[in-house]
Scaffold this active site. Structure first.
Site, PDB file in Angstrom:
ATOM      1  N   ARG A 210      -6.630   8.507   4.381  1.00 44.51           N
ATOM      2  CA  ARG A 210      -5.161   8.394   2.946  1.00 44.51           C
ATOM      3  C   ARG A 210      -5.179   9.406   2.225  1.00 44.51           C
ATOM      4  O   ARG A 210      -4.438   9.314   1.046  1.00 44.51           O
ATOM      5  CB  ARG A 210      -5.681   7.197   1.979  1.00 44.51           C
ATOM      6  CG  ARG A 210      -6.234   5.885   2.198  1.00 44.51           C
ATOM      7  CD  ARG A 210      -6.921   4.703   1.853  1.00 44.51           C
ATOM      8  NE  ARG A 210      -5.097   3.814   0.925  1.00 44.51           N
ATOM      9  CZ  ARG A 210      -5.391   2.748   0.431  1.00 44.51           C
ATOM     10  NH1 ARG A 210      -6.181   2.339   0.059  1.00 44.51           N
ATOM     11  NH2 ARG A 210      -4.004   2.641   0.186  1.00 44.51           N
ATOM     12  N   GLN A 216       0.251   8.684   4.920  1.00 43.56           N
ATOM     13  CA  GLN A 216       1.468   7.291   3.967  1.00 43.56           C
ATOM     14  C   GLN A 216       1.846   6.204   5.034  1.00 43.56           C
ATOM     15  O   GLN A 216       2.542   5.452   4.957  1.00 43.56           O
ATOM     16  CB  GLN A 216       1.561   7.667   3.162  1.00 43.56           C
ATOM     17  CG  GLN A 216       1.001   8.498   2.251  1.00 43.56           C
ATOM     18  CD  GLN A 216       1.634   9.405   0.911  1.00 43.56           C
ATOM     19  OE1 GLN A 216       2.970   9.230   1.024  1.00 43.56           O
ATOM     20  NE2 GLN A 216       1.253  10.199   0.322  1.00 43.56           N
ATOM     21  N   ASP A 219      -0.341   3.370   6.407  1.00 42.10           N
ATOM     22  CA  ASP A 219      -1.820   3.180   6.054  1.00 42.10           C
ATOM     23  C   ASP A 219      -0.837   1.922   5.429  1.00 42.10           C
ATOM     24  O   ASP A 219      -0.066   1.180   5.091  1.00 42.10           O
ATOM     25  CB  ASP A 219      -1.259   4.389   4.537  1.00 42.10           C
ATOM     26  CG  ASP A 219      -2.346   3.941   3.512  1.00 42.10           C
ATOM     27  OD1 ASP A 219      -3.473   2.918   3.925  1.00 42.10           O
ATOM     28  OD2 ASP A 219      -2.167   3.929   2.905  1.00 42.10           O
ATOM     29  N   SER A 222      -2.072   0.252   2.347  1.00 37.20           N
ATOM     30  CA  SER A 222      -1.003   0.476   0.755  1.00 37.20           C
ATOM     31  C   SER A 222      -0.191  -0.287   1.079  1.00 37.20           C
ATOM     32  O   SER A 222       0.133  -0.451   0.566  1.00 37.20           O
ATOM     33  CB  SER A 222      -0.642   1.882   1.649  1.00 37.20           C
ATOM     34  OG  SER A 222      -1.393   2.741   0.752  1.00 37.20           O
ATOM     35  N   TYR A 317     -10.220   6.704  -3.450  1.00 35.90           N
ATOM     36  CA  TYR A 317     -10.742   5.472  -3.995  1.00 35.90           C
ATOM     37  C   TYR A 317     -11.296   5.807  -5.357  1.00 35.90           C
ATOM     38  O   TYR A 317     -11.735   6.985  -5.758  1.00 35.90           O
ATOM     39  CB  TYR A 317     -11.942   5.023  -2.564  1.00 35.90           C
ATOM     40  CG  TYR A 317     -11.019   4.004  -1.871  1.00 35.90           C
ATOM     41  CD1 TYR A 317     -10.248   3.212  -1.690  1.00 35.90           C
ATOM     42  CD2 TYR A 317     -10.689   5.170  -0.396  1.00 35.90           C
ATOM     43  CE1 TYR A 317      -9.611   2.252  -0.902  1.00 35.90           C
ATOM     44  CE2 TYR A 317     -10.229   4.581   0.600  1.00 35.90           C
ATOM     45  CZ  TYR A 317      -9.486   3.083   0.199  1.00 35.90           C
ATOM     46  OH  TYR A 317      -8.442   2.390   1.391  1.00 35.90           O
TER      47      TYR A 317
END
Length: 674
Positions: A210, A216, A219, A222, A317
């Site tokens: 990530r 992205q 991902d 997300s 995270y």
């Protein structure tokens, strides 16, 4: 041949029932025939597993079957091998139907299938795969895919896409294939071991790096968390017994709902935005201080604990906090639980049980009718009494929503976003590092592939052989550290800077002195010196006025400078008319006339430019209903005055000095009326 005939009949039926063109059906049939022919050898090989001579005993049968399986694995396992480039045209992507209870999404949509086919892949779709998401089989056919019934998809496809981890019934059919799916190897360890043992290449979408900027686009975590955050507020509104937005009516006052979002990641920010758009008072808390600016930019209040500790972990995270921090956080949350109406929890650490953020004590102090939405219910939950896929009502009337399928409750949008992520990832495998379009190649030099490929040809790569992606360190600063100076050195530096300022100013003053001496030697009357003195004083006053104003006020200053320029224009015109009777020429013949001409010309430029810019600025605020201005009509009186001056100067009619004075008297009213 029977399969081809059945496929043709099915495509014709689907095309006619959904209104698709015959050319699309013909194209799909042709593609289907090519795919079936390409996989004919593989199906014959698999049929050999069950073609055993009848005179052999059961042990011989099992031995032959085992050898056949090993041979099949050996042949097909090398089809998508590490570092081997395969043209897109030689690969088939299979879109499997989700068999998890309550799952309404599909891993590929007609739009993403169209992009894969355009790139060169063949795409086969399991019948009914997209129906729950609003994509009937006919839409896939129209996009160029082949819809297959039953288990035939497992024979023809090389790469399979799914959303949920494969079930026990599907896992054996993925032997020696390639799987692109959510796997969560830390949680589904037995599934991961089984897939690895049967030579399945596994790309775990939940292992996407990530922190990789281009990651992205792949991902799925997300994109689905964004939908989960939005849907959490919709579910909360469904069960909350009041409006979200406050109202003041004749029947009474309804206060706005107060929403607390715990965790300001992708899901948390989506929940904040949705709740704010619905009119609620929103507060948010996160252990990562970097989230404060994002929360406040959405209009929410960011809550902080009075302990200086950063909860930012690896991969974007949050990390687990210290006991002191947890104690202070619990006290803060207890106070908030007494006041808020809705709590949305999103705290989730990958591969670990979700931390409990809303404990029993907080639930007891919450008001009756309050709602908790737990987005971490699948991993144990952030709320003390959360039950996965259930709504629990506490003794004091607090509802706890533990749905684990929130993205699936918005299946069309969730499928579109998920499918785009997966399609972009598949299309990047190979071309990202080789720069060769149209070839699929597993290359561990690709950071995304290196992190997401958890099993390859019977070799388990997760977690020991995977190097977590770390963004490159910032370039070293070229700034040289300055050593503190002593008081003597600081004084010497200040004297040097002061000397530079005085030297520059003395140079300008010397140039001005030279000009003054030249003017004094050439001036023909004391009146010129008096005019120069007045001009110098006016210049100093103007310098202080303009340079003493902040840049933000320069636009309003235009109106003042226009007025000052109007006065200088009047003075210049008076100078032009002074002693004009001694000359009949329109060209100035004295220093006073030259200064008057310059003052008039510069004032005209300033006035015209100032009014032009100010007019354009005012037009930005003009409404369509405002009446139109007709400033151009003022050109008539100005033209009359200028024509009078021209006639007096050219023909000698009347006194030019008197005419100039009359024009000067009429100028101020013209400017004021403008």
């Amino acid at each position: 041949m029977k399969i081809q005939i059945a496929l043709a009949v099915w495509i014709s039926t689907v095309s006619s029932s959904h209104g698709f063109s015959s050319s699309s059906a013909a194209f799909s049939l042709k593609a289907g025939q090519q795919t079936l022919a390409k996989n004919q050898h593989r199906r014959r090989l698999q049929s050999l597993l069950y073609s055993v001579a009848p005179e052999k005993d059961s042990s011989s049968l099992e031995e032959d079957k085992k050898k056949g399986i090993e041979a099949a694995f050996h042949e097909s396992s090398n089809r998508i091998a590490l570092g081997q480039a395969i043209p897109y045209g030689d690969l088939t992507i299979g879109v499997l139907k989700e068999d998890y209870e309550g799952e309404n999404r599909v891993s590929q949509t007609p739009d993403s299938v169209r992009a894969l086919i355009k790139a060169g892949f063949t795409v086969v779709v399991e019948a009914g795969a997209g129906e729950k998401a609003g994509f009937v089989d006919g839409t896939y056919v129209e996009a160029g895919a082949i819809v297959l019934q039953g288990d035939q998809i497992f024979d023809d496809a090389d790469i399979f896409t799914r959303i949920r981890p494969p079930s026990e019934e599907v896992v054996p059919r993925l032997a020696s294939k390639t799987l692109v799916s959510m796997v969560q190897p830390a949680i589904h360890s037995e599934l991961y071991e089984t897939l690895t043992a049967q030579n399945t290449n596994v790309f775990a979408l939940d292992c996407v790096p990530r922190m990789l900027s281009r990651g992205q686009a792949f991902d799925t975590l997300s994109s689905q968390a964004n939908i989960a955050g939005y849907r959490s507020i919709i579910e909360a509104a469904e069960h909350f017994p009041r409006f979200f937005a406050g109202q003041m009516t004749a029947a009474g006052k309804v206060p706005p709902a107060k929403v607390l979002v715990l965790g300001a990641g992708v899901a948390g920010l989506a929940a904040i935005q949705t709740a704010k758009n619905m009119g609620a008072i929103v507060r948010a808390f996160d252990v990562r201080p970097v989230c404060k600016e994002q929360v406040e930019s959405m209009g929410a209040t960011f809550l902080e604990v009075n302990i200086d500790e950063d909860g930012s972990g690896t991969g974007g995270y949050a990390k687990e906090m210290s006991d002191d921090y947890k104690k202070a956080q619990a006290e803060l949350m207890l106070e908030q639980a007494k006041d808020v109406d809705i709590i949305v929890t999103t705290a989730l650490i990958p591969g670990r049980k979700a931390p409990v953020l809303v404990n029993e004590e907080m639930l007891l102090v919450m008001k009756s009718g309050s709602v908790c939405v737990d987005l971490a219910a699948a991993n144990g939950g952030n709320v003390a009494q959360t039950e996965p896929n259930e709504i629990v009502t506490t003794r004091n009337g607090v509802k706890i929503i533990g749905y684990t399928d929130l993205p699936s409750r918005l299946p069309t949008t969730a499928s579109n976003l998920f499918a785009n992520n997966v399609a972009k990832f598949i299309l990047s495998i190979g071309p990202q590092t080789t720069k060769t379009k149209g070839e699929f190649m597993i290359d561990l030099d690709d950071d995304a592939v290196q992190n997401m490929l958890i099993a390859q040809n019977g070799q388990a790569r997760w977690p020991d052989e995977i190097t977590p992606f770390q963004p490159p360190p910032p370039p070293p600063s070229s700034k040289v550290e300055e050593t503190p100076l002593s008081e003597e050195e600081l004084l010497a530096l200040a004297n040097e800077q002061q000397k530079e300022v005085f030297t520059r100013n003395a140079g300008f003053a010397s140039m001005a002195a030279i000009l003054l001496v030249a003017f004094g030697l050439t001036a023909d009357s004391p009146e010129s010196v008096n005019l120069l003195s007045t001009f110098a004083l006016a210049g100093l006053a103007g310098y202080q006025v303009v340079w003493g104003v902040a840049p933000a006020l320069h636009s309003p200053l235009m109106a003042v400078t226009n007025a000052i320029s109007g006065m200088t224009a009047v003075g210049g015109m008076l100078l032009l008319g002074h002693a004009s009777g001694d000359s009949t020429s329109l060209i100035p013949n004295s220093p006073a006339h030259w200064m008057g001409a310059m003052a008039t010309a510069l004032s005209f430029v300033n006035i015209a430019g100032g009014f032009l810019v100010s007019g354009k600025m005012l037009d930005l605020f003009r409404r369509p209903t405002d009446p139109k201005d007709y400033f151009e009509l003022y050109a008539l009186p100005a033209g009359i005055v200028l024509a009078g001056l021209g006639v007096a100067g050219a023909t000698g009619v009347g006194d030019l000095e008197s005419m100039a004075g009359s024009a000067a008297v009429g100028s101020p009213p013209c400017f004021l009326s403008w």
